[in-house]
Design an enzyme around this catalytic site. Sequence first.
Site, PDB file in Angstrom:
ATOM      1  N   SER A  90       0.820  -1.218   0.000  1.00  0.00           N
ATOM      2  CA  SER A  90       0.000   0.000   0.000  1.00  0.00           C
ATOM      3  C   SER A  90       0.855   1.269   0.000  1.00  0.00           C
ATOM      4  CB  SER A  90      -0.916   0.016   1.227  1.00  0.00           C
ATOM      5  OG  SER A  90      -1.667  -1.170   1.265  1.00  0.00           O
TER       6      SER A  90
HETATM    7  N1  SAM Z   1      -0.733  -5.018   4.007  1.00  0.00           N
HETATM    8  C1  SAM Z   1       0.007  -5.333   2.816  1.00  0.00           C
HETATM    9  C2  SAM Z   1       1.399  -4.754   2.835  1.00  0.00           C
HETATM   10  O1  SAM Z   1       1.743  -4.044   3.774  1.00  0.00           O
HETATM   11  O2  SAM Z   1       2.143  -5.055   1.895  1.00  0.00           O
HETATM   12  C3  SAM Z   1      -0.680  -4.869   1.539  1.00  0.00           C
HETATM   13  C4  SAM Z   1      -1.789  -5.735   1.252  1.00  0.00           C
HETATM   14  S1  SAM Z   1      -2.345  -5.850  -0.392  1.00  0.00           S
HETATM   15  C5  SAM Z   1      -3.036  -4.268  -0.674  1.00  0.00           C
HETATM   16  C6  SAM Z   1      -3.747  -6.883   0.013  1.00  0.00           C
HETATM   17  C7  SAM Z   1      -3.346  -8.289   0.408  1.00  0.00           C
HETATM   18  O3  SAM Z   1      -4.510  -8.945   0.904  1.00  0.00           O
HETATM   19  C8  SAM Z   1      -2.850  -9.134  -0.761  1.00  0.00           C
HETATM   20  O4  SAM Z   1      -1.600  -9.666  -0.462  1.00  0.00           O
HETATM   21  C9  SAM Z   1      -3.911 -10.196  -0.906  1.00  0.00           C
HETATM   22  O5  SAM Z   1      -3.423 -11.427  -1.381  1.00  0.00           O
HETATM   23  C10 SAM Z   1      -4.449 -10.297   0.509  1.00  0.00           C
HETATM   24  N2  SAM Z   1      -5.798 -10.874   0.632  1.00  0.00           N
HETATM   25  C11 SAM Z   1      -6.850 -10.735  -0.203  1.00  0.00           C
HETATM   26  N3  SAM Z   1      -7.907 -11.421   0.272  1.00  0.00           N
HETATM   27  C12 SAM Z   1      -7.502 -11.985   1.444  1.00  0.00           C
HETATM   28  C13 SAM Z   1      -8.148 -12.809   2.408  1.00  0.00           C
HETATM   29  N4  SAM Z   1      -9.417 -13.197   2.279  1.00  0.00           N
HETATM   30  N5  SAM Z   1      -7.444 -13.208   3.486  1.00  0.00           N
HETATM   31  C14 SAM Z   1      -6.132 -12.842   3.643  1.00  0.00           C
HETATM   32  N6  SAM Z   1      -5.473 -12.069   2.753  1.00  0.00           N
HETATM   33  C15 SAM Z   1      -6.159 -11.647   1.677  1.00  0.00           C
END
Ligand code: SAM
Length: 238
Positions: free
Chosen positions: A88
């Site tokens: 992000s």
């Molecule tokens: N917090 C992260 C960072 O600091 O890099 C950025 C996150 S990225 C915007 C969103 C993440 O959420 C992705 O890696 C994605 O695979 C994960 N994601 C999506 N759906 C999810 C779920 N149901 N449970 C866990 N992770 C999930």
Amino acid sequence: MKVLTGLLLFVSMLAFADDADYAAARAAMVEELWLYAQFVDDPDETRISDAVMASMSTVKRHELVPPSERRYSYENRPLPIGYGQTISQPYIVALMTELIDVDGGDVVLEVGTGSGYQAAILAELVDHVYSIEIIAALAIRAKQDLERLGYTNITTKLGDGYYGWKEHAPFDAIIVTAAASHVPPPLIEQLKPGGRMVIPVGERFMTQTLLLLEKTEKGEVITRQYGAVRFVPLTGEH
Ligand code: SAM
């Protein structure tokens, strides 16, 4: 022998220059975040605190992005981390961290480990972070990177964060870093009375609204909106 010593010295000087360059870039990013926050913040509501800024100054974002993106690490924007996912934008990381208003004894759940950056920012501020990632390759990489960086107060797992992490609940705060169509009921259940949750809610692949939910001591949930954001979708079977 002399050649080898000289070579080692040269390599360690290069590494130092690298670290010093990244530290300078990180300091410049934090300076930019201060200016940005003055511009967009409602002074009564979302001023980014010194503690959160100190965490943004400490965490090495360049260690958590793929090598091809490293030179952009301290630009205030999201970056690709592979598998269609992103790390992000630093300002949004700071804002979401600020909104959940954590302190030193807190236990926090993050849904969407991604690169591990948000987890590391939180780990500088709280007692323990539990973080769930649904994509195996990202979950493995983040776990390894966070261990390599010495974060002993972050526990990660591969799974669907929609259902939270019951064994470690209730949480003082929950942060969801992927866009949900609604607030997952299991996460509301796993929030402590008095706890806070921040989550982007809205349509996939559109802008979403950043919501802050506060669970009162009586268990009621109060929701406030904090502007438009754009996150990758929360996936899974739900
Ligand atoms: N917090 C992260 C960072 O600091 O890099 C950025 C996150 S990225 C915007 C969103 C993440 O959420 C992705 O890696 C994605 O695979 C994960 N994601 C999506 N759906 C999810 C779920 N149901 N449970 C866990 N992770 C999930």
